[in-house]
Design a protein around this motif. Structure first.
Motif, PDB file in Angstrom:
ATOM      1  N   ARG A  63       0.824  -1.214   0.000  1.00 28.68           N
ATOM      2  CA  ARG A  63       0.000   0.000   0.000  1.00 28.68           C
ATOM      3  C   ARG A  63       0.854   1.258   0.000  1.00 28.68           C
ATOM      4  O   ARG A  63       0.457   2.302   0.530  1.00 28.68           O
ATOM      5  CB  ARG A  63      -0.977   0.006   1.179  1.00 28.68           C
ATOM      6  CG  ARG A  63      -1.797  -1.292   1.325  1.00 28.68           C
ATOM      7  CD  ARG A  63      -2.646  -1.560   0.114  1.00 28.68           C
ATOM      8  NE  ARG A  63      -3.471  -0.428  -0.221  1.00 28.68           N
ATOM      9  CZ  ARG A  63      -4.627  -0.133   0.356  1.00 28.68           C
ATOM     10  NH1 ARG A  63      -5.125  -0.912   1.273  1.00 28.68           N
ATOM     11  NH2 ARG A  63      -5.299   0.915  -0.005  1.00 28.68           N
ATOM     12  N   GLN A  64       2.026   1.173  -0.639  1.00 31.65           N
ATOM     13  CA  GLN A  64       2.886   2.359  -0.725  1.00 31.65           C
ATOM     14  C   GLN A  64       2.338   3.401  -1.693  1.00 31.65           C
ATOM     15  O   GLN A  64       2.658   4.585  -1.582  1.00 31.65           O
ATOM     16  CB  GLN A  64       4.307   1.968  -1.170  1.00 31.65           C
ATOM     17  CG  GLN A  64       4.388   1.444  -2.616  1.00 31.65           C
ATOM     18  CD  GLN A  64       5.759   0.869  -2.975  1.00 31.65           C
ATOM     19  OE1 GLN A  64       6.565   0.570  -2.104  1.00 31.65           O
ATOM     20  NE2 GLN A  64       6.043   0.710  -4.261  1.00 31.65           N
ATOM     21  N   PHE A 118      -0.932   0.769  -9.050  1.00 32.66           N
ATOM     22  CA  PHE A 118      -2.049   1.442  -8.402  1.00 32.66           C
ATOM     23  C   PHE A 118      -3.340   0.903  -8.999  1.00 32.66           C
ATOM     24  O   PHE A 118      -3.678   1.184 -10.150  1.00 32.66           O
ATOM     25  CB  PHE A 118      -1.962   2.953  -8.591  1.00 32.66           C
ATOM     26  CG  PHE A 118      -3.085   3.673  -7.909  1.00 32.66           C
ATOM     27  CD1 PHE A 118      -3.111   3.792  -6.532  1.00 32.66           C
ATOM     28  CD2 PHE A 118      -4.131   4.207  -8.641  1.00 32.66           C
ATOM     29  CE1 PHE A 118      -4.158   4.434  -5.894  1.00 32.66           C
ATOM     30  CE2 PHE A 118      -5.184   4.860  -8.005  1.00 32.66           C
ATOM     31  CZ  PHE A 118      -5.196   4.980  -6.635  1.00 32.66           C
ATOM     32  N   SER A 119      -4.015   0.076  -8.231  1.00 35.19           N
ATOM     33  CA  SER A 119      -5.264  -0.539  -8.658  1.00 35.19           C
ATOM     34  C   SER A 119      -5.956  -1.016  -7.391  1.00 35.19           C
ATOM     35  O   SER A 119      -5.654  -0.513  -6.313  1.00 35.19           O
ATOM     36  CB  SER A 119      -4.980  -1.698  -9.618  1.00 35.19           C
ATOM     37  OG  SER A 119      -6.189  -2.236 -10.116  1.00 35.19           O
ATOM     38  N   PHE A 177      -2.927 -11.260  -2.994  1.00 33.13           N
ATOM     39  CA  PHE A 177      -3.326 -10.788  -1.666  1.00 33.13           C
ATOM     40  C   PHE A 177      -4.472 -11.648  -1.151  1.00 33.13           C
ATOM     41  O   PHE A 177      -5.598 -11.535  -1.633  1.00 33.13           O
ATOM     42  CB  PHE A 177      -3.831  -9.347  -1.731  1.00 33.13           C
ATOM     43  CG  PHE A 177      -2.757  -8.291  -1.791  1.00 33.13           C
ATOM     44  CD1 PHE A 177      -2.138  -7.843  -0.630  1.00 33.13           C
ATOM     45  CD2 PHE A 177      -2.389  -7.717  -2.996  1.00 33.13           C
ATOM     46  CE1 PHE A 177      -1.166  -6.846  -0.677  1.00 33.13           C
ATOM     47  CE2 PHE A 177      -1.418  -6.720  -3.048  1.00 33.13           C
ATOM     48  CZ  PHE A 177      -0.810  -6.284  -1.886  1.00 33.13           C
ATOM     49  N   ILE A 197      -8.009  -4.740  -5.483  1.00 31.98           N
ATOM     50  CA  ILE A 197      -8.352  -6.148  -5.684  1.00 31.98           C
ATOM     51  C   ILE A 197      -9.764  -6.339  -6.232  1.00 31.98           C
ATOM     52  O   ILE A 197     -10.077  -7.400  -6.736  1.00 31.98           O
ATOM     53  CB  ILE A 197      -8.163  -6.988  -4.395  1.00 31.98           C
ATOM     54  CG1 ILE A 197      -9.047  -6.470  -3.267  1.00 31.98           C
ATOM     55  CG2 ILE A 197      -6.713  -7.017  -3.966  1.00 31.98           C
ATOM     56  CD1 ILE A 197      -9.100  -7.429  -2.064  1.00 31.98           C
TER      57      ILE A 197
HETATM   58  O1  CP3 Z   1       0.296   0.372  -2.790  1.00 34.54           O
HETATM   59  C1  CP3 Z   1      -0.883   0.555  -3.090  1.00 34.54           C
HETATM   60  O2  CP3 Z   1      -1.699   1.212  -2.432  1.00 34.54           O
HETATM   61  C2  CP3 Z   1      -1.255  -0.047  -4.423  1.00 34.54           C
HETATM   62  C3  CP3 Z   1      -2.623  -0.093  -4.745  1.00 34.54           C
HETATM   63  C4  CP3 Z   1      -3.551  -0.927  -3.900  1.00 34.54           C
HETATM   64  C5  CP3 Z   1      -4.816  -0.428  -3.467  1.00 34.54           C
HETATM   65  N1  CP3 Z   1      -5.506  -1.467  -2.923  1.00 34.54           N
HETATM   66  C6  CP3 Z   1      -5.311   0.943  -3.644  1.00 34.54           C
HETATM   67  C7  CP3 Z   1      -6.276   1.460  -2.656  1.00 34.54           C
HETATM   68  C8  CP3 Z   1      -3.462  -2.253  -3.525  1.00 34.54           C
HETATM   69  C9  CP3 Z   1      -2.300  -3.212  -3.686  1.00 34.54           C
HETATM   70  C10 CP3 Z   1      -4.707  -2.591  -2.919  1.00 34.54           C
HETATM   71  C11 CP3 Z   1      -5.031  -3.953  -2.473  1.00 34.54           C
HETATM   72  C12 CP3 Z   1      -6.196  -4.154  -1.616  1.00 34.54           C
HETATM   73  N2  CP3 Z   1      -7.422  -3.558  -1.672  1.00 34.54           N
HETATM   74  C13 CP3 Z   1      -6.242  -5.126  -0.610  1.00 34.54           C
HETATM   75  C14 CP3 Z   1      -5.112  -6.055  -0.261  1.00 34.54           C
HETATM   76  C15 CP3 Z   1      -4.082  -5.368   0.526  1.00 34.54           C
HETATM   77  C16 CP3 Z   1      -4.417  -5.216   1.977  1.00 34.54           C
HETATM   78  O3  CP3 Z   1      -4.478  -4.065   2.438  1.00 34.54           O
HETATM   79  O4  CP3 Z   1      -4.582  -6.239   2.633  1.00 34.54           O
HETATM   80  C17 CP3 Z   1      -7.499  -5.061  -0.012  1.00 34.54           C
HETATM   81  C18 CP3 Z   1      -7.987  -5.894   1.148  1.00 34.54           C
HETATM   82  C19 CP3 Z   1      -8.241  -4.077  -0.706  1.00 34.54           C
HETATM   83  C20 CP3 Z   1      -9.628  -3.633  -0.467  1.00 34.54           C
HETATM   84  C21 CP3 Z   1      -9.687  -2.200  -0.062  1.00 34.54           C
HETATM   85  N3  CP3 Z   1      -9.508  -1.133  -0.916  1.00 34.54           N
HETATM   86  C22 CP3 Z   1      -9.944  -1.676   1.222  1.00 34.54           C
HETATM   87  C23 CP3 Z   1     -10.180  -2.512   2.460  1.00 34.54           C
HETATM   88  C24 CP3 Z   1      -9.939  -0.270   1.102  1.00 34.54           C
HETATM   89  C25 CP3 Z   1     -10.336   0.778   2.139  1.00 34.54           C
HETATM   90  C26 CP3 Z   1      -9.493   0.969   3.263  1.00 34.54           C
HETATM   91  C27 CP3 Z   1      -8.188   1.621   2.914  1.00 34.54           C
HETATM   92  O5  CP3 Z   1      -8.118   2.858   2.969  1.00 34.54           O
HETATM   93  O6  CP3 Z   1      -7.248   0.895   2.627  1.00 34.54           O
HETATM   94  C28 CP3 Z   1      -9.610   0.046  -0.233  1.00 34.54           C
HETATM   95  C29 CP3 Z   1      -9.438   1.400  -0.799  1.00 34.54           C
HETATM   96  C30 CP3 Z   1      -8.103   1.692  -1.386  1.00 34.54           C
HETATM   97  N4  CP3 Z   1      -7.463   0.892  -2.288  1.00 34.54           N
HETATM   98  C31 CP3 Z   1      -7.293   2.847  -1.146  1.00 34.54           C
HETATM   99  C32 CP3 Z   1      -6.154   2.721  -1.953  1.00 34.54           C
HETATM  100  C33 CP3 Z   1      -5.019   3.709  -2.115  1.00 34.54           C
HETATM  101  C34 CP3 Z   1      -7.596   3.996  -0.173  1.00 34.54           C
HETATM  102  C35 CP3 Z   1      -8.775   4.780  -0.469  1.00 34.54           C
HETATM  103  C36 CP3 Z   1      -8.706   5.784  -1.570  1.00 34.54           C
HETATM  104  O7  CP3 Z   1      -7.653   6.347  -1.903  1.00 34.54           O
HETATM  105  O8  CP3 Z   1      -9.817   6.012  -2.063  1.00 34.54           O
END
Ligand code: CP3
Length: 349
Positions: free
Chosen positions: A30-31, A77-78, A208, A80
Motif C-alpha cells: 500500500r505504498q 495502483f489498482s 493478496f 483487488i
Molecule cells: O500500494 C498501493 O496502495 C497499491 C494499490 C492498492 C490499493 N488497494 C489501492 C487502494 C493495492 C495493492 C490494494 C489492495 C487491496 N485492496 C487489498 C489487499 C491489501 C491489503 O491491504 O490487505 C485489499 C484488502 C483491498 C480492499 C480495499 N480497498 C480496502 C479494504 C480499502 C479501504 C481501506 C483503505 O483505505 O485501505 C480500499 C481502498 C483503497 N485501495 C485505497 C487505496 C489507495 C484507499 C482509499 C482511496 O484512496 O480512495
C-alpha cells in the motif's frame, strides 16, 4: 516470460527467487497512495475506481513512492476488486470504508453475474497503466497483483468489510458446491488479471489473501488452498516470481507456501526467524509492524534492525511491512526505513 534482461539483477527479483541480492530489497504494501501528500493532491475526491480508470493518473501514482522512497519495486495502483467491478458485478470502493457491493453474492443465481473477466476488453486502462509504468520505471520491477479467491469472495458475499466473515463461512461450510464454483471463477478472474499484467510488463506478482487468517488450517487447506494453488500454477509458465500474502496467517504460513508461491509474506505477529522455520525452501517478505512507524525514530530503527537480525543474512528476504502503510504515517520515516535497510541489510551469511 522471463524478466526483461536488464531486470535480471534487480534485488527484488533475485531475492524473490531465493538468491543473494546485492542489497536487501524493500518495498511497502500500500505504498501507492495513502500516506503521500502528493497522492492526495493528485487524486482529489471521488471513488478510487475513477482514478484507476485514468492510466496517466494511475501510472503517476504508481511511480510516486518509487521516487519518494527509493524502494526496490513499484506496485500497480489498482485494487483487488477492479476485475469484479469491471465485469459489472456492482462494486464500489467507499472512502474510509472499503469495497461495498450493491447486490452481494448470496445464491447460485448470482453465478450468472460472474462471467469470465477479459482484461483487454473489460479493463483496458489497467494494461495501459502497466505499460506506461514499465516505460518510465527503468530497472525497477513492477509488481502486479490480484485479490485471492477467498478474500475477494469475502467482499462479494458480505457486501462490505466484515469482522466475522459469518456469511462467507456459512456458504463455505453450508454450500460447499456453490463455494467451490464461486472460488473457481474468482481464481480464473485472478489468473486473467495477473497474466494480463505480466504481459504488459509486470515482473513479479503478489496474490493478496489479506483475510485468509480468519480460517483454521484444516478449513483453509480444504476450501481455499486449491483455488489459490490454481492461480499460482497458472502463473508458473510466465516465469515471474509469485508472492503470497495474508494477515494473521501464522498458523497458515506453511500451507500458503504449499499453494505454490515462491515468496510468502509474513505479518508482524510471527517473528521472521520463526516464519523461516515454517517455510523451508521459500523466500520470505516482511515484517515490520506498520504501526511501529508511528513511534520515535529510535524505536523504528530498532524494530527494523530486529527484522534484519532475525533473518540473519539468509538469502531470499524481501523487507516489507507486516501489512499496508497506515494513512497517518510520515513518509519521511518510511524513507528512513528504506535507507536503513539498504545500509544495514545483508545477505552474506
Ligand atoms: O500500494 C498501493 O496502495 C497499491 C494499490 C492498492 C490499493 N488497494 C489501492 C487502494 C493495492 C495493492 C490494494 C489492495 C487491496 N485492496 C487489498 C489487499 C491489501 C491489503 O491491504 O490487505 C485489499 C484488502 C483491498 C480492499 C480495499 N480497498 C480496502 C479494504 C480499502 C479501504 C481501506 C483503505 O483505505 O485501505 C480500499 C481502498 C483503497 N485501495 C485505497 C487505496 C489507495 C484507499 C482509499 C482511496 O484512496 O480512495
Amino acid at each position: 516470460m522471463a524478466p526483461h534482461p536488464y531486470l535480471a539483477d534487480a534485488p527484488l527479483l533475485v531475492a524473490a527467487q531465493g538468491g543473494r541480492a546485492s542489497r536487501v530489497p524493500v518495498w511497502f504494501m500500500r505504498q501507492a497512495g495513502r500516506s503521500l501528500p502528493e497522492y492526495r493532491e493528485l487524486r482529489g475526491e471521488g471513488s478510487i475506481l475513477d482514478a484507476i480508470h485514468d492510466p496517466d493518473l494511475a501510472a503517476e501514482i504508481t511511480l510516486q513512492p518509487v521516487r519518494r522512497y527509493g524502494v526496490d519495486a513499484a506496485i500497480l495502483f489498482s485494487d483487488i476488486v477492479v476485475p469484479a467491478a469491471a465485469i459489472g458485478f456492482g462494486v464500489d470502493v467507499v472512502p474510509g470504508v472499503g469495497p461495498v457491493v450493491t447486490e452481494p453474492f448470496r445464491s447460485a443465481a448470482d453465478l450468472d453475474r460472474l462471467r469470465p473477466y477479459e482484461p483487454e476488453e473489460d479493463a483496458p486502462y489497467v494494461g495501459e497503466t502497466v505499460r506506461a509504468v514499465v516505460a518510465e520505471i527503468g530497472a525497477t520491477p513492477l509488481i502486479g497483483f490480484a485479490g485471492a479467491p477467498f478474500t475477494v469472495a469475502s467482499y462479494l458475499i458480505e457486501g462490505r468489510p466484515s469482522r466475522t466473515y459469518g456469511l462467507t463461512k456459512a456458504m463455505l461450510h453450508g454450500e460447499p458446491k456453490l463455494w467451490f464454483e464461486l472460488l473457481d471463477r474468482l481464481a480464473d478472474m485472478a489468473i486473467a488479471s495477473l497474466l494480463a499484467q505480466v504481459a504488459g510488463g509486470a515482473s513479479a506478482i503478489q496474490l493478496f489473501d489479506s483475510w485468509a487468517g480468519a480460517l483454521s488450517p484444516d478449513v483453509y487447506a480444504e476450501h481455499v488452498l486449491p483455488h489459490s494453488a490454481k492461480v499460482f500454477a497458472a502463473l508458473e509458465a510466465s516465469g515471474v516470481p509469485r508472492i503470497h500474502f495474508g494477515v494473521g496467517t501464522g498458523e497458515l504460513l506453511g500451507l500458503m507456501g504449499d499453494a505454490g508461491a515462491d515468496v510468502v509474506g509474513v505479518d508482524w505477529r510471527v517473528p521472521l526467524d520463526v516464519a523461516r522455520e515454517r517455510l523451508p525452501g521459500k523466500a520470505v517478505q516482511g515484517n515490520l509492524d506498520p504501526a511501529v512507524c508511528l513511534a520515535p525514530w529510535d524505536v523504528v530503527a530498532d524494530r527494523t534492525r530486529d527484522v534484519l537480525r532475525r533473518n540473519a543474512g539468509r538469502p531470499g528476504h524481501i523487507f516489507n511491512l507486516g501489512h499496508g502503510v497506515l494513512p497517518e504515517l510520515d513518509p519521511g520515516v518510511l524513507k528512513q526505513v528504506v535507507d536503513l535497510v539498504h545500509e544495514e541489510g545483508r545477505t552474506d551469511g
